[in-house]
Every structure is written in structure tokens, then in C-alpha cells.
Design an enzyme around this catalytic site. Structure first.
Site, PDB file in Angstrom:
ATOM      1  CD  GLU A 158      -2.592  -2.141   0.819  1.00 14.19           C
ATOM      2  OE1 GLU A 158      -0.611  -2.476   1.326  1.00 14.19           O
ATOM      3  OE2 GLU A 158      -3.437  -2.690   1.115  1.00 14.19           O
ATOM      4  CG  HIS A 214     -10.514  -6.604   8.110  1.00 12.58           C
ATOM      5  ND1 HIS A 214     -10.130  -8.205   8.596  1.00 12.58           N
ATOM      6  CD2 HIS A 214     -10.124  -6.934   6.776  1.00 12.58           C
ATOM      7  CE1 HIS A 214      -9.181  -7.836   7.722  1.00 12.58           C
ATOM      8  NE2 HIS A 214      -9.354  -7.876   6.920  1.00 12.58           N
TER       9      HIS A 214
END
Lengths: 445, 367
Positions: free
Chosen positions: B90, B159
Site C-alpha cells: 500500500e 477490517h
């Protein structure tokens, strides 16, 4: 051995742009085999016991570029050194007189500017974090002076000299440091955030490792413009400068991977000055030989003496030519040293005075001066004239910065957005979606 | 997935929307139905075909057709040079996007969820959001960061976080959060064309939900203004502000309140930054009561900012304290019943609205 490349070639003629890697004996063994894996690490990796005893408290020097700019320095080349073409240095002119003077002038400008920064800081004209580049000028000059204006440079917080080498006027840099509105970023960036769109200097990043992905993105753009937007002559190269401490950071490895994977036109230049503030490189890194990390990702890793501008320039030429011809990235580790502390606030107590003296004796400017005079490329008088000229340039920059105005109050809120209203609102202030022409496809946007 | 998605779109269309199970695409007389997924896909498709500088980069966006199938078909249409599958890096690929944006390309960076964007948040904030300011206008960054945000179903604490408040506090970013398909299409197209960094917070659970879209929304030039909220349902007793999935819950709550005689005005914020303070204040001045709804953590959340802005601008108009509904102040639990308690539900919104209208007497035991 095998991970170090002998850049024993000098002069611009030797590597024309477009040399394919398999024709070039230096990079021959990186010829891509039929399988997709770029190069075989088995051939590149060289594990030998003789390597280990080179790791001592100063430096192991696997000298790559062979030239005799500093005559005292002996290259500790082992028998395994991949010496392909050894040309006796005296019989070849490394640089022309004009190039030599250009290099000298650029290094003197960097040195004089940084010394003036220190003076101004202690007089209170400059404030905050200021990181000076004294001692490392050979890396900046050696690399950046080979670039075109469209090529880009991404740097760290130690970016004043990168800006100067890339062509940003000394006046603009000094004003920026003073926080005046005439600075290259109108005083909004500061010492650590030098940006220049005109000269393609993409910063100036305070976080180490932050500039590396941005540089990789700029290289990506170059490739994208050539392949997708079909701008056939777009072969711009990007240089990413960063230090030894950054080479332990995750983003560095992520970008080595992606740059090699997508064959981006970038050169990763490590300015290994052995120290990250007070943390010695040897205390922080499991394997201190940074150039070895290149082949692990499928790109050449080169180690060069960063105190010698001619050697740096030679290596830079091959790396930049490689990138420009589309063969992919290169990792270049420049062994260099910073004469001052990490920043002007750093008392610099941890470094051994003997080490400092060792490197002070290898001052790149003194070495180049010696080379120019001994090879009859310039006289003392000419060099002194350059010194004087640069002194005037730097003093003029200080005067200009002093006299420049501070930013006005209204500048505080400017430039947060390029378009504060956002696309949905047209220039007349009304919502674009309310314009009936908009959905008919006849509106001009 | 909400099986009975019966929403009333008041004020726009008088047609009754059928329950999702019975909708056929070819049904001619009703407004066209489109899922949020299709809306995002069509927006990306149209923007990529209109401007060759737009490209999509992220994990699994290419051959896998998108982790949530948002980018389905784009690889075949535009090729691997414009729809890039990245390694799991990322920080690296976000920085690459920012570097490309410095040079005028228009990247769309997809994060598999915004939780993973935390690994890249340095680039979103420090190299994208702040660059225009630090370089005094020289480096504009026309980039879009998009991906699902907030809680999904049973995915656990790492998450499920909502990042609207985090990105919404940062100057230099524009933060958008669509609800319906029309929102998704219009806001994504505006975001891609916008010259500044935009954080586009979607929601995984509404990807599959169908909404009617007007023919204007289907036009390829359609886009919605950034910074303007939408009044989904007009009312006069209490204002309920929400964004993303909570808009749906608020509309359902409004229907329940209607039966009890409370007319609720539901505002779909659409844009977290810049926040449409004038619409919110105008609404509060009309109804005199405010309930803010969000899915994220309560402290320093979007609701806190809305409350502050209303107190600053419309204090004299408030008849009751501002009610703030947010997710529970805990990392998201896994067990289904606990998860249900950690996220606002329709009953919570109804209760809060009634409290604001002084029609609710809270019992000693918390609900």
C-alpha cells in the site's frame, strides 16, 4: 564480486543511448533468460568468507570505478573483481575543461550556500530544521549535472544542494529558507520541502523513504506517457536520493520491487554517509552493504566512492543511460560523508574525530581542484575566479532574501486546494449539474 | 444484503419502487435500477474512456475483476497498462500514484478496504493532501483514493473501522461518501475530474443494493457537486444527518417516526469535507432539533463536528440538545449479536429522534 560492477568506462561516447544490455559487457550477465525471472540470483549472489573481513569499523571498500583522481587512494580490489576493461586513467581525458569547470562551480556553489545557511541560522534569520549537505556535494553534482531539464529529482530533507544543482536559483532557495514570499514555494514549504515545477524538483520530503515511492511514480508517468499516451520521445529519467537509514525502511523495498517489476526509468541513489542522526549504519543494518539489495530485486547494484565526483559521474552516466533506454532501474550506493552534524541542532558528539578527519582529507572539492590543476584543465586563477563569483552569488542571494517581503496574511489560506469549489461547481459559481446543457453533452467543461 | 430494500424517494419520483426481488432491468415504465457496484463501474469506465490519463491501480483490480468486482471488465477494455494489479504494498503504490499525479496523470488508487490504507496514510496526508500547500500551488495532485469504508458483516476489528472522521479533519483533502447509485456515479465522476486529492469512502454492504437512477444520471457528463449535501426526505420536526449506509437506516427510521407523528428531515451528507454547513444549519433552523448518525467511533467523529457547527451558527434555534448516534466506543467485536450492538440500528435512530422531540422517557436500564 559479482554484485559490484566495474564502471571502468569513462566519457559519454562509450555508452550510446539504446545499448541493449546483452551487448554491453557490464550488464551482460543480466540478460533476461527465457523465464520471467529477471536474472538469476545464483549467479549474482556471491558468498565468500573474504567479504566478511572487509566489514570493519570504517568502510569496506569494494572499489568499482577505477580512476586516479585522488592518487593516494588505492583500490582494494580482490582477485574476484569483475574488471572488464581497465583503461589507464592518464591516457584518457575524463572530462573536458568546460565540464570540469561546471562541476567545480556547482560543488563550490553547494558548499558556499550551505556554509552561508549555517551562518544565517546562527544569526536567527533561518529557523526550524535545517540539514546541511557539506561533504556530499560530489553525489549531487555528479548525478544531477547529467540530467536534462525535464528529468526529475526527488530528495529528502537534505535538499538545498539538490535544488541548486537542478537549477533552482540560489535566490529562490535562500528566500524560501528565510520564509519570504519570493521563495521557490512562497515561504510555505521551508527547508525540507523544496519544490519546483519548472525545474522538475519534486521535493523535499521530511519523512525518510517518503520520496522513494513518489519518485517511482514520476518514473511510472514517464513510461505511461511513452506507452499509453504515445508521446514517443518521452524518455525522462527520475533520480531518487535518500540515505543509508532509509535503506532499512519498508517503502524502499516496495519500490525496488515495483521499479524492477515494471522496468521503470529510475535510478535509486543511496547517499550512504554512515550516520542516521546518531545511529551508525553498522548498528542499524543487518547487512551494511546496501548495493547488494539491488540484485535481490533484479536490478544492478553498484557501489561507488561518493567523495570523488568523476567516479560518481561515470557511474551515473551508465545508470541514467540504462534507465533512459528502457532497461530499468539501478541501485547506486555512494559512499560519502557529511562534515557537519545531521542538522544545525545536532551537537554531533557521537562521531569519532578520527573518522571525521579521515573523510575531511577526502574533500571532494579539494580532490577535483587538484585533478583539474594537475591535468592542466584549469589554472589556479580560473578556479579562484569561480570561487569569487560564487561568493558574490551567495551574498546576493542573502541580500535578496533579506529584502524580500514576508508573506501577507491572506497567503495563509491560499493554495490548500487547486480548485476549492470542486469540479461539480462551474466557474460561474453555479452547479454544473443544474445547467441543462450539461447532460446534453453540449456544455463546455 | 438487505432483502427487502423498500425505500421511498420522496420529492423526486412519484413512482413506487418495487421490492428488489421483483425488479427486471428491462421494465420500461419504472426508472432504471442500478446497483451501486454497477454505478461505480460505469463511472470508472466512462472516465477512463474520456481521458487517457486516468488509470486504476490497486490490489486485485485487474485479473480478479476487483476484490468486490467494482472494476469488472475494465482490464479487458483498457489493458494492463491502465488497470494495474499491484503487489501488496500500500505505501509503495500509493506513493507511486502520488508521484504520477504530480505529473498530471489522474490515478485512481483502490484500497481493498480503507483499513489497509492506514499503511499508506502517510502518502495520503503528507504527500498528497499537503503538497499543493507546501509547494505554493506548483504541485497539484489530481488523485482519487477509493475503497470500502466502515463495518462489513463479521469481519472483525481490523477490517471494520470508519475513517470518515480521520480524513475529514485534514486540510487539503476532499472526502466524499456516497449512498445511492446516483451519488456513487456522480460523486466518483466529480472526484476523478477534480484537480485535488479526493478520498472516496464507499461501503461494502451497499455495493449490491439497487437504486433507481434518472436518465440525467446515466449521461456520461453527469457529476454531482462536491461539498453539497442532499435532502433525501423533507420534514419539519427533527433533522437527521447521515452518510453512507446510515442514510438508508435513517430513511427507514423516518418512516417509523412518520407513523408516530414525527416528521423527520433526512440529510444525506454526501461530502464529509468540505462539510455542507449551510444546508445543515438551514435545516436545523427549520426543525430546531438535530440527530447526527454515523457508523464510526463517537469521539472526535463527524457527528461531533456537525454538533459544533450547529452550536456555533444556530444555537438560538435549537430546542433540544443535539443527539449523537455513533458506533460503540469499542473495536468491532466479531460475534454477530455483539456486532449488531456495536453499530447503530434503526431503533437507535428512532429512539434518539424521539428523545430530541421529548417524546421518549428513558428507562433506568439502557436499551
Amino acid at each position: 564480486m559479482a554484485t559490484a560492477f566495474s564502471a571502468a568506462k569513462f566519457g559519454t561516447q562509450f555508452f550510446p543511448v539504446g545499448t541493449r544490455s546483452h551487448e554491453n559487457p557490464l550488464f551482460g550477465h543480466l540478460k533476461t533468460p527465457a523465464c520471467s525471472f529477471l536474472g538469476s540470483t545464483r549467479r549474482l549472489r556471491f558468498s565468500s568468507a573474504s567479504k566478511l573481513n572487509q566489514i570493519n569499523s570504517h568502510r569496506r571498500s569494494v572499489v568499482v570505478a577505477v580512476s586516479d583522481v585522488v592518487k593516494e587512494k588505492k583500490s582494494k580490489s580482490t582477485s574476484n573483481l569483475f574488471l572488464l576493461l581497465f583503461i589507464p586513467a592518464h591516457s584518457i581525458q575524463l572530462i573536458t575543461k568546460e565540464e570540469g569547470l561546471e562541476l567545480y562551480e556547482d560543488m563550490i556553489l553547494g558548499r558556499a550556500f550551505e556554509d552561508m545557511c549555517a551562518q544565517m541560522y546562527y544569526r536567527g534569520k533561518m529557523f526550524g530544521f535545517v540539514h546541511l549537505y557539506n561533504g556530499q556535494e560530489a553525489v549531487s553534482t555528479g548525478f544531477i549535472k547529467l540530467l536534462k531539464k525535464e528529468d526529475s529529482v526527488v530528495s529528502t530533507y537534505r535538499d538545498h544542494v539538490h535544488a541548486l544543482s537542478k537549477g533552482v536559483p540560489a535566490r529562490a532557495v535562500m528566500s524560501e529558507l528565510f520564509g519570504k514570499t519570493t521563495g521557490c514555494c512562497r515561504g510555505q514549504g521551508g527547508s525540507m520541502h523544496m519544490f519546483s515545477k519548472e525545474h522538475n524538483l519534486l521535493g523535499g520530503f521530511a519523512f525518510i523513504g517518503e520520496g522513494i515511492p513518489v519518485a517511482t511514480g514520476a518514473a511510472f508517468t514517464s513510461k505511461y506517457r511513452r506507452e499509453v499516451l504515445k508521446e514517443a520521445d518521452c524518455d525522462h529519467v527520475t533520480l531518487a536520493f535518500f540515505g543509508d537509514g532509509t535503506c532499512n525502511n519498508g517503502q524502499f523495498f516496495e519500490c525496488l520491487n515495483m521499479a524492477a517489476l515494471w522496468k521503470l526509468p529510475i535510478v535509486f541513489v543511496v547517499e550512504n554517509n554512515l550516520w542516521a542522526i546518531g545511529m551508525s549504519h553498522l548498528r542499524a543494518t543487518s547487512d551494511p552493504q546496501i548495493y547488494k539489495k539491488g540484485p535481490a530485486f533484479g536490478m544492478p547494484g553498484i557501489h561507488v566512492n561518493g567523495m570523488d565526483v568523476l567516479k560518481v559521474r561515470a557511474v551515473a552516466q551508465t545508470a541514467i543511460a540504462r534507465a533512459r533506454s528502457g532497461e530499468g532501474p539501478t541501485l547506486v550506493e555512494c559512499e560519502t560523508y557529511r562534515f557537519r552534524g545531521h542538522s544545525l541542532a545536532d551537537p554531533d558528539e557521537l562521531r569519532d574525530p578520527a573518522e571525521k578527519a579521515h573523510y575531511a582529507a577526502r574533500d571532494p572539492i579539494t580532490a577535483l581542484k587538484k585533478y583539474l590543476i594537475e591535468n592542466n584543465l584549469a589554472t589556479e586563477v580560473e578556479l579562484k575566479a569561480i570561487d569569487k563569483k560564487i561568493e558574490e552569488v551567495v551574498e546576493d542571494a542573502v541580500e535578496f532574501a533579506d529584502e524580500s517581503p514576508h508573506p501577507t496574511r491572506s497567503q495563509l489560506l491560499e493554495n490548500v486546494f487547486a480548485d476549492p469549489k470542486g469540479f461539480g461547481i462551474g466557474p460561474d459559481g453555479r452547479y454544473r449539474c443544474e445547467d441543462p446543457k450539461f447532460t446534453e453533452g453540449t456544455a463546455q467543461v | 444484503m438487505l432483502g427487502a430494500a423498500r425505500q421511498k424517494m420522496l420529492g423526486q419520483s412519484l413512482q413506487r419502487i418495487r421490492p428488489m426481488e421483483k425488479v427486471f432491468r428491462s421494465y420500461s415504465s419504472a426508472a432504471k435500477q442500478m446497483t451501486v457496484r454497477e454505478a461505480l463501474n460505469s463511472a470508472l469506465d466512462e472516465e477512463m474512456s474520456a481521458d487517457p490519463k486516468v488509470f486504476l491501480m490497486g490490489e486485485e483490480v485487474g485479473e480478479y475483476q476487483g476484490a468486490y468486482k467494482i472494476s469488472k471488465g475494465l482490464l479487458d477494455k483498457y489493458g494492463p497498462e491502465r488497470v494495474l494489479d499491484t503487489p501488496i504494498t500500500e505505501a509503495g503504490f500509493t506513493g507511486i500514484g502520488v508521484g504520477a499525479a504530480y505529473y498530471g496523470l489522474r490515478p485512481v488508487i483502490e484500497f481493498m478496504t480503507f483499513n489497509f490504507a492506514m499503511q499508506a496514510i502517510d502518502h495520503i496526508i503528507n504527500s498528497a493532501a499537503k503538497s499543493n500547500y507546501m509547494s505554493a500551488g506548483q504541485m497539484t495532485v489530481p488523485i482519487v483514493f477509493r475503497g470500502p469504508n466502515g463495518a462489513a458483516a463479521g469481519v472483525g476489528a481490523q477490517h471494520s473501522q470508519c475513517y470518515a472522521a480521520w480524513y475529514g479533519s485534514c486540510p487539503g483533502l476532499k472526502v466524499l461518501s456516497p449512498y445511492s447509485s446516483e451519488d456513487a456515479r456522480g460523486l466518483l465522476k466529480a472526484a476523478i475530474r477534480d484537480p485535488d486529492p479526493v478520498v472516496f469512502l464507499e461501503n461494502e454492504l451497499i455495493y449490491g443494493e439497487s437504486f433507481p437512477v434518472s436518465s440525467e444520471a446515466l449521461d456520461s457528463s453527469f457529476c454531482l457537486p462536491i461539498g453539497k449535501a442532499k435532502i433525501e426526505r423533507e420534514g419539519k420536526d427533527v433533522t437527521i444527518t447521515a452518510f453512507s449506509k446510515m442514510v438508508g437506516f435513517s430513511l427507514k427510521a423516518a418512516e417509523i417516526l412518520e407513523k408516530e407523528g414525527i416528521s423527520a428531515e433526512v440529510i444525506n451528507l454526501r461530502s464529509i469535507r468540505p462539510l455542507d454547513r449551510s444546508t445543515i444549519n438551514a435545516s436545523v433552523r427549520k426543525t430546531n432539533r438535530l440527530v447526527t448518525v454515523e457508523e464510526g467511533f463517537p469521539q472526535h467523529g463527524v457527528g461531533a463536528e456537525i454538533c459544533a457547527t450547529v452550536v456555533e451558527d444556530s444555537f438560538g434555534y435549537l430546542d433540544a440538545p443535539v443527539e449523537r448516534i455513533a458506533g460503540a466506543d469499542v473495536p468491532m467485536p466479531y460475534a454477530a449479536n455483539l456486532e449488531r450492538m456495536a453499530v447503530p440500528q434503526v431503533e437507535d435512530i428512532v429512539r434518539a429522534a424521539k428523545r430530541a422531540c421529548y417524546r421518549y422517557v428513558s428507562t433506568a436500564a439502557a436499551a
